[in-house]
Design an enzyme around this catalytic site. Structure first.
Site, mmCIF file in Angstrom:
data_model
loop_
_atom_site.group_PDB
_atom_site.id
_atom_site.type_symbol
_atom_site.label_atom_id
_atom_site.label_comp_id
_atom_site.label_asym_id
_atom_site.label_seq_id
_atom_site.Cartn_x
_atom_site.Cartn_y
_atom_site.Cartn_z
ATOM 1 C CE LYS A 1 -25.878 24.069 -20.418
ATOM 2 N NZ LYS A 1 -27.271 23.802 -20.528
ATOM 3 C CG ASP B 1 -15.040 36.377 -26.344
ATOM 4 O OD1 ASP B 1 -16.076 35.761 -26.306
ATOM 5 O OD2 ASP B 1 -14.451 37.154 -26.609
ATOM 6 C CG HIS C 1 -35.724 21.471 -18.388
ATOM 7 N ND1 HIS C 1 -34.858 21.064 -18.499
ATOM 8 C CD2 HIS C 1 -35.106 22.741 -18.020
ATOM 9 C CE1 HIS C 1 -34.017 21.360 -18.579
ATOM 10 N NE2 HIS C 1 -33.608 22.834 -18.372
ATOM 11 C CD GLU D 1 -30.692 24.989 -20.626
ATOM 12 O OE1 GLU D 1 -29.675 24.924 -21.536
ATOM 13 O OE2 GLU D 1 -31.383 24.449 -20.001
HETATM 14 C C1 MEV Z 1 -29.611 22.641 -17.544
HETATM 15 O O1 MEV Z 1 -29.342 23.762 -19.040
HETATM 16 C C2 MEV Z 1 -29.010 23.332 -16.210
HETATM 17 C C3 MEV Z 1 -28.902 22.532 -15.260
HETATM 18 O O2 MEV Z 1 -28.879 20.934 -15.192
HETATM 19 C C4 MEV Z 1 -28.133 23.499 -13.820
HETATM 20 C C5 MEV Z 1 -28.396 22.458 -12.677
HETATM 21 O O3 MEV Z 1 -28.958 21.182 -12.413
HETATM 22 O O4 MEV Z 1 -27.968 23.446 -11.538
HETATM 23 C C6 MEV Z 1 -30.604 22.584 -14.541
#
Ligand code: MEV
Length: 447
Positions: A284, A300, A397, A87
């Protein structure tokens, strides 16, 4: 492409044979695909053999970017942290957070506990009280029977630290567990734990069969399964950052002051504690950092993720793994996370780059690596929430994604320079980049 047919004896084919079967059955351009698959083989056949042997039916290698985050300070020590992740903005975000906190005291971390769990699940129709009364004898038997497996681990200070008999018959008829706790020192310990559990299930069966005080029909036990648990809430690390609110500085090019930032950040964390949709995305972001270091160090990541998500739901509802507090002029942000990882054994010493990753980190103990991985997760989380409550996530991003778009559109080096400069202060989207490139390409004067 032919209609897929059942293949037998596939695993017995040579690697070239497997590729041949695959390309002839699934691709319209078999020669080209075969060449491409082979082009990802390691140059050194000895090293390729290591990769081939990791898994079954290996035909090639799947590359992912291997990056580093320098300047991550943890408990006063500086680390350059390896990350494997596809990513675009993750490494950049973690590096920015590492730099941000470097000027504000760095990350702190501590190990809370390092216990791992395994279970023998069994079905038994006998009298629980009788087995319970004999349990210390059974424990001694298990410890003696597993001694040949645990001897090396015991020399290193680990082994089986606890054995419990758990009565689960209120939930399922005749269902009991041997719940065992392990210390596995610097290894993740999955094989060690599973070997101990399987041996323990044999001890249990033998022990029960020898009990004259049990009714004859109760001298038999059905072992359902013996397996470690990936839920290790007591293999726990805490990491945190803190500073006076005023030291947070300004955000969004001076458009947001420190107090507003701290307020919004704290609210964002509260939201991640009360709303499951936000909590999942928030966590995430934490795993973006954690998985990347876990992968780079040969650990792992599936075990780590499944454990982390269960831990996030430990009180019955799924919540943020990290927390924040703004109190008496101080900003504090922390993460408690269970991490069952290792720095010896498994892939850690076999994968050439995992070995280099550990060397880069100063060949840490498992406890030290737990702190590094947790701090990388918190750094990643800080960077994501900082973007969200200030400029929004897309700015950073899409800037990082721009290179992916340019690669996809096969931009030349010259075009890349022109496009990067053009989009410096503009919103990046696939369409906008494609249209701009088309203009460039149809107007040679701009090339
Ligand atoms: C993207 O991979 C992860 C985010 O969505 C985490 C978040 O929203 O805190 C940017």
């Amino acid at each position: 492409m032919k209609k897929p047919t059942i293949v037998s004896g596939f695993s017995k084919l040579s690697k070239r044979g497997k590729i041949r079967w695959l390309v002839e059955n699934f691709f319209v351009n078999p020669e080209e695909v075969a060449r491409e698959l082979k082009s990802f083989w390691y140059g050194d056949p000895q090293k390729q053999k290591i990769f081939d042997d990791f898994s079954e039916n290996t035909i090639s290698n799947f590359y992912l970017p291997y990056g580093v985050v320098p300047n991550l300070e943890i408990n006063g020590d500086l680390y350059c942290v390896p990350m494997v992740i596809e990513e675009s903005s993750v490494v950049a975000a973690a590096a920015a957070a590492a730099k941000f906190w470097l000027k504000r005291g760095g990350f702190k971390a501590e190990i809370i506990a390092t216990h791992k769990i395994g279970q023998v699940h069994f079905d038994w129709k006998g009298d629980y009280t009788k087995l319970h009364n004999l349990f210390s004898e059974l424990k001694e038997r298990i410890l003696a029977d597993t001694a040949h497996i645990t001897s090396n681990m015991r020399k290193r200070g680990g082994g089986i630290s606890q054995i419990e008999l758990v009565n689960m018959t209120h939930l399922e008829a005749n269902y009991y567990q041997l719940k065992m706790t392990f210390e596995t020192c610097d290894s993740m310990g999955a094989n060690f734990i599973n070997s101990c559990l399987e041996e323990s299930s044999r001890s249990l069966r033998a022990f029960i069969s020898e009990q004259d005080s049990f009714a004859v029909e109760d001298r038999d036990v059905t072992i359902i399964m013996a397996i470690l648990s990936n839920y290790t809430p007591e293999c726990l690390v805490r990491t945190w950052v803190e500073c006076p609110v005023e030291d947070l500085g300004e955000f969004d090019g001076g458009n947001m002051d420190a107090a507003t930032f701290a307020y919004k950040f704290d609210k964002a964390l509260k939201i991640a504690h009360i709303d499951v949709h936000r909590a999942t995305t928030h966590n995430k972001g934490i795993f973006n950092g954690i998985d990347a270091v876990a992968l780079a160090t040969g650990n792992d990541f599936r075990a780590i993720e499944s454990c982390g998500h269960t831990y996030a739901a430990r009180d019955g509802s799924y919540k943020s793994l990290s927390s924040a507090k703004v109190e008496n002029g101080m900003f504090k942000f922390w993460l408690d996370i269970p991490l069952a990882i290792g720095t010896v054994g498994g892939l850690t010493s076999l994968h050439p780059l995992a070995k280099r990753s550990l060397e880069m980190l100063g060949n840490p103990s498992a406890e030290e690596l737990m702190m590094v991985i947790a701090a990388a997760g918190l750094a990643q989380n800080f960077a994501a929430v900082r973007s969200l409550v200030t400029t929004g996530i897309q700015k950073g991003h899409m800037k990082m994604h721009l290179m992916n778009i340019l690669n996809h559109l096969e931009a030349t080096e010259k075009e890349v320079i022109v496009v990067l400069s053009h989009f410096k202060d503009k919103l990046v989207s696939f369409t906008a980049v494609r249209d701009f490139l088309n203009i460039l390409r149809t107007n040679p004067a701009t090339q």
